[in-house]
Scaffold this motif. Structure first.
Motif, mmCIF file in Angstrom:
data_model
loop_
_atom_site.group_PDB
_atom_site.id
_atom_site.type_symbol
_atom_site.label_atom_id
_atom_site.label_comp_id
_atom_site.label_asym_id
_atom_site.label_seq_id
_atom_site.Cartn_x
_atom_site.Cartn_y
_atom_site.Cartn_z
ATOM 1 N N ASP A 18 0.866 -1.142 0.027
ATOM 2 C CA ASP A 18 0.010 -0.099 0.163
ATOM 3 C C ASP A 18 0.841 1.221 0.135
ATOM 4 O OD1 ASP A 18 -3.032 -0.061 1.043
ATOM 5 O OD2 ASP A 18 -2.155 2.127 0.831
ATOM 6 N N LEU A 19 0.230 2.389 -0.271
ATOM 7 C CA LEU A 19 0.985 3.702 -0.305
ATOM 8 C C LEU A 19 1.015 3.953 1.116
ATOM 9 C CD1 LEU A 19 -0.369 5.592 -3.410
ATOM 10 C CD2 LEU A 19 1.957 4.658 -2.939
ATOM 11 N N GLN A 20 0.005 3.739 1.957
ATOM 12 C CA GLN A 20 -0.088 4.168 3.337
ATOM 13 C C GLN A 20 0.734 3.576 4.256
ATOM 14 O OE1 GLN A 20 -4.167 5.754 4.507
ATOM 15 N NE2 GLN A 20 -5.045 4.158 3.100
ATOM 16 N N GLU A 21 1.883 3.971 4.629
ATOM 17 C CA GLU A 21 2.817 3.393 5.490
ATOM 18 C C GLU A 21 2.373 3.051 6.837
ATOM 19 O OE1 GLU A 21 7.045 3.802 4.890
ATOM 20 O OE2 GLU A 21 6.716 5.129 2.768
ATOM 21 N N ASP A 22 1.976 4.206 7.281
ATOM 22 C CA ASP A 22 1.708 3.768 8.962
ATOM 23 C C ASP A 22 0.407 2.911 9.134
ATOM 24 O OD1 ASP A 22 3.570 5.873 9.577
ATOM 25 O OD2 ASP A 22 2.234 7.422 10.054
ATOM 26 N N LYS A 23 -0.597 3.094 8.192
ATOM 27 C CA LYS A 23 -1.575 2.064 8.379
ATOM 28 C C LYS A 23 -1.382 0.897 7.945
ATOM 29 C CE LYS A 23 -6.054 3.714 7.577
ATOM 30 N NZ LYS A 23 -7.039 4.161 6.993
ATOM 31 N N GLY A 24 -0.309 0.753 7.024
ATOM 32 C CA GLY A 24 0.056 -0.554 6.459
ATOM 33 C C GLY A 24 0.619 -1.424 7.414
ATOM 34 N N HIS A 25 1.556 -0.535 8.246
ATOM 35 C CA HIS A 25 2.599 -1.189 9.212
ATOM 36 C C HIS A 25 1.732 -1.720 10.318
ATOM 37 C CE1 HIS A 25 6.406 -1.191 7.655
ATOM 38 N NE2 HIS A 25 6.434 0.211 7.429
ATOM 39 N N ALA A 26 0.546 -0.853 10.686
ATOM 40 C CA ALA A 26 -0.387 -1.023 11.987
ATOM 41 C C ALA A 26 -1.051 -2.103 11.544
ATOM 42 C CB ALA A 26 -1.230 0.085 12.223
ATOM 43 N N VAL A 27 -1.689 -2.439 10.329
ATOM 44 C CA VAL A 27 -2.439 -3.456 9.867
ATOM 45 C C VAL A 27 -1.589 -4.916 10.061
ATOM 46 C CG1 VAL A 27 -3.569 -4.677 8.127
ATOM 47 C CG2 VAL A 27 -4.334 -2.272 8.462
ATOM 48 N N ALA A 28 -0.409 -4.723 9.409
ATOM 49 C CA ALA A 28 0.263 -6.074 9.786
ATOM 50 C C ALA A 28 0.519 -6.344 11.058
ATOM 51 C CB ALA A 28 1.542 -5.651 8.903
ATOM 52 N N ALA A 29 0.815 -5.477 11.830
ATOM 53 C CA ALA A 29 1.224 -5.787 13.206
ATOM 54 C C ALA A 29 -0.035 -6.179 13.939
ATOM 55 C CB ALA A 29 1.983 -4.325 13.955
ATOM 56 N N SER A 30 -1.257 -5.790 13.674
ATOM 57 C CA SER A 30 -2.330 -6.318 14.499
ATOM 58 C C SER A 30 -2.860 -7.763 13.729
ATOM 59 C CB SER A 30 -3.589 -5.335 14.006
ATOM 60 O OG SER A 30 -3.897 -5.437 12.780
ATOM 61 N N ILE A 31 -2.181 -7.940 12.729
ATOM 62 C CA ILE A 31 -2.827 -9.492 12.129
ATOM 63 C C ILE A 31 -1.401 -10.278 12.721
ATOM 64 C CG2 ILE A 31 -2.803 -10.703 10.175
ATOM 65 C CD1 ILE A 31 -4.101 -8.456 8.695
ATOM 66 N N GLY A 32 -0.180 -10.028 12.802
ATOM 67 C CA GLY A 32 0.770 -11.011 13.410
ATOM 68 C C GLY A 32 1.740 -11.483 12.420
ATOM 69 N N PRO A 33 2.567 -12.277 12.765
ATOM 70 C CA PRO A 33 4.079 -12.598 11.905
ATOM 71 C C PRO A 33 3.619 -13.090 10.600
ATOM 72 C CG PRO A 33 3.588 -14.001 13.902
ATOM 73 C CD PRO A 33 2.645 -13.019 14.079
ATOM 74 N N GLU A 34 2.336 -13.470 10.444
ATOM 75 C CA GLU A 34 1.999 -14.278 9.205
ATOM 76 C C GLU A 34 1.785 -13.232 8.245
ATOM 77 O OE1 GLU A 34 3.032 -17.331 8.692
ATOM 78 O OE2 GLU A 34 3.141 -17.522 10.827
ATOM 79 N N CYS A 35 1.580 -11.831 8.652
ATOM 80 C CA CYS A 35 1.527 -10.629 7.658
ATOM 81 C C CYS A 35 2.454 -9.768 7.559
ATOM 82 C CB CYS A 35 0.226 -9.904 8.183
ATOM 83 S SG CYS A 35 -0.330 -8.843 7.262
ATOM 84 N N ARG A 36 3.103 -9.229 6.590
ATOM 85 C CA ARG A 36 4.053 -8.503 6.462
ATOM 86 C C ARG A 36 3.700 -7.179 5.601
ATOM 87 N NH1 ARG A 36 9.202 -11.339 7.384
ATOM 88 N NH2 ARG A 36 10.378 -9.556 6.321
#
Ligand SMILES: NC(=O)c1ccc[n+]([C@@H]2O[C@H](COP(=O)([O-])OP(=O)(O)OC[C@H]3O[C@@H](n4cnc5c(N)ncnc54)[C@H](O)[C@@H]3O)[C@@H](O)[C@H]2O)c1
Length: 277
Positions: free
Chosen positions: A37-55
Motif C-alpha cells: 500500500d501507499l499508506q505506510e503507517d496504516k500498512g505497518h499497523a495492520v500487519a502488526a495487528s494481524i501478526g507474524p504471518e502478515c508483512r
C-alpha cells in the motif's frame, strides 16, 4: 484446518477497507500474506495487528519496480506465490468527462487498470514456477453501469473485467486462474474519505445512505468482499476462471437507486435515504 493452509498471498491496498479485511481473513484461514500500500503507517499497523504471518511493504501499484518488490518480498520470505489479489484502487468521483483533468484521468487509469496489469504481469512468472495460482482483482459494478462522474474509474474497472478474461484464457492450461470481484456500495474509506466527493460525508452518514442503494437493506461491508476473495483464493473455486463476481446486495439486479441520484441528493443537502423514498 484453514481453507488457505500453506498458501502465500499478496494483497494490494491492504492498509484499508477490503484489502485489510481480506488480509485478516486469509491469515485466519492459514495463509501467509504480504500487503502492499501507499499508506505506510496504516500498512505497518495492520500487519502488526494481524501478526507474524502478515508483512507490509510500501508499494505503488502503478510502478512496475514497486510491484516486483512487493511480489519479491512474498517469494523471498515464504518461497512462492499462490494468490495475487490486485485490490488497490482510487477514484470514483472525478467529475464529468468535461470536468475531469487529464492528470486525474491518467492517474486513475495508471492505478486502477495498469496497476492490475502489472500485478498480473509480475505474479504470473512466480505462479508458473510453482505450477499454478489464483489471481483476483477488485473491479466494480461501475464496470457495468454508466455512472455519472466515473468516466475514468468506470473505464478502468471495465478494462479490468476484460483483462481478467484475457488472463484466464492465456494461462488456464498452466493452472492459473483469474477472476475479479465487482463490489457495489461498500462501507470503506474510499467512500467517506474521498477528496472528490461532492460534499464531505461521515462514515455513519455513508452507512445510512448505502442502506437504500440496493435491495438488501444494509451497507455492503469489506468482509462481504473478503469472503468472496477467500473462495476465489481457495481450491474450492478450482473450476472457476475468467469471471467477474458481483457482490452488491442485488443492486445490479434492480437498478433501484442510481449512484448519481444519491450523490446529487447528498449535494443538495438531503440524504440518500430520502432520495430513495
Ligand atoms: N468501497 C466501495 O464502495 C467500492 C465499490 C466498488 C469497487 N471498489 C474498489 O475496491 C477496491 C478497494 O477499495 P476500498 O473500498 O477498500 O477503499 P480503501 O480506500 O479503504 O482502500 C484502498 C486502498 O488502496 C490503497 N491505494 C490507493 N492507491 C494505491 C496505489 N497506487 N498503490 C498502492 N496502494 C494504493 C489506498 O492507500 C487504500 O489503502 C478498490 O479497487 C476500489 O476501486 C470499492
Amino acid at each position: 484446518m484453514g481453507r488457505l493452509d500453506g498458501k502465500v498471498a499478496v494483497i494490494t491496498g491492504g492498509a484499508s477497507g477490503m484489502g485489510e479485511a481480506t488480509a485478516k481473513l486469509f491469515v485466519s484461514q492459514g495463509a501467509r500474506v504480504v500487503i502492499g500500500d501507499l499508506q505506510e503507517d496504516k500498512g505497518h499497523a495492520v500487519a502488526a495487528s494481524i501478526g507474524p504471518e502478515c508483512r507490509f511493504v510500501r508499494a505503488d501499484v502503478a510502478s512496475s519496480e514497486d510491484v516486483q518488490g512487493l511480489i519479491g518480498e512474498a517469494v523471498n520470505t515464504w518461497g512462492k506465490l499462490d494468490v495475487m489479489y490486485n485490490n488497490a484502487g482510487i477514484g470514483g468521483g472525478e467529475g464529468s468527462i468535461m470536468d475531469c483533468t487529464e492528470e486525474v484521468f491518467d492517474r486513475i487509469i495508471a492505478v486502477d487498470l495498469k496497476g492490475v496489469w502489472l500485478g498480473m504481469k509480475h505474479a504470473l512468472p512466480q505462479m508458473l514456477k510453482s505450477g499454478g495460482g489464483s489471481i483476483i482483482t477488485t473491479a466494480s459494478v461501475s464496470a457495468y453501469m454508466g455512472m455519472m462522474g466515473q468516466g475514468a474509474y468506470g473505464s478502468a474497472k471495465g478494462g479490468v473485467v476484460q483483462l481478467t478474461r484475457v488472463c484466464a484464457v492465456e494461462y488456464a492450461s498452466q493452472g492459473i486462474r483469474a477472476n475479479c470481484i465487482c463490489p457495489g456500495g461498500t462501507l470503506t474509506p474510499i467512500l467517506y474519505e474521498n477528496p472528490h466527493a461532492p460534499m464531505p460525508v461521515t462514515r455513519e452518514e455513508m452507512e445510512e445512505r448505502l442502506k437504500y442503494v440496493q435491495p438488501i437493506p444494509r451497507a455492503g461491508l469489506p468482509e462481504d468482499i473478503a469472503n468472496a476473495a477467500l473462495w476465489l483464493a481457495s481450491d474450492e473455486s478450482s473450476f472457476v476462471t475468467g469471471q467477474s463476481i458481483i457482490v452488491d446486495g442485488g443492486w445490479m439486479a434492480s437498478a433501484r437507486q442510481p449512484w448519481g441520484q444519491m450523490q446529487a441528493a447528498a449535494a443538495n443537502g438531503s440524504s440518500g435515504a430520502q432520495a430513495a423514498r
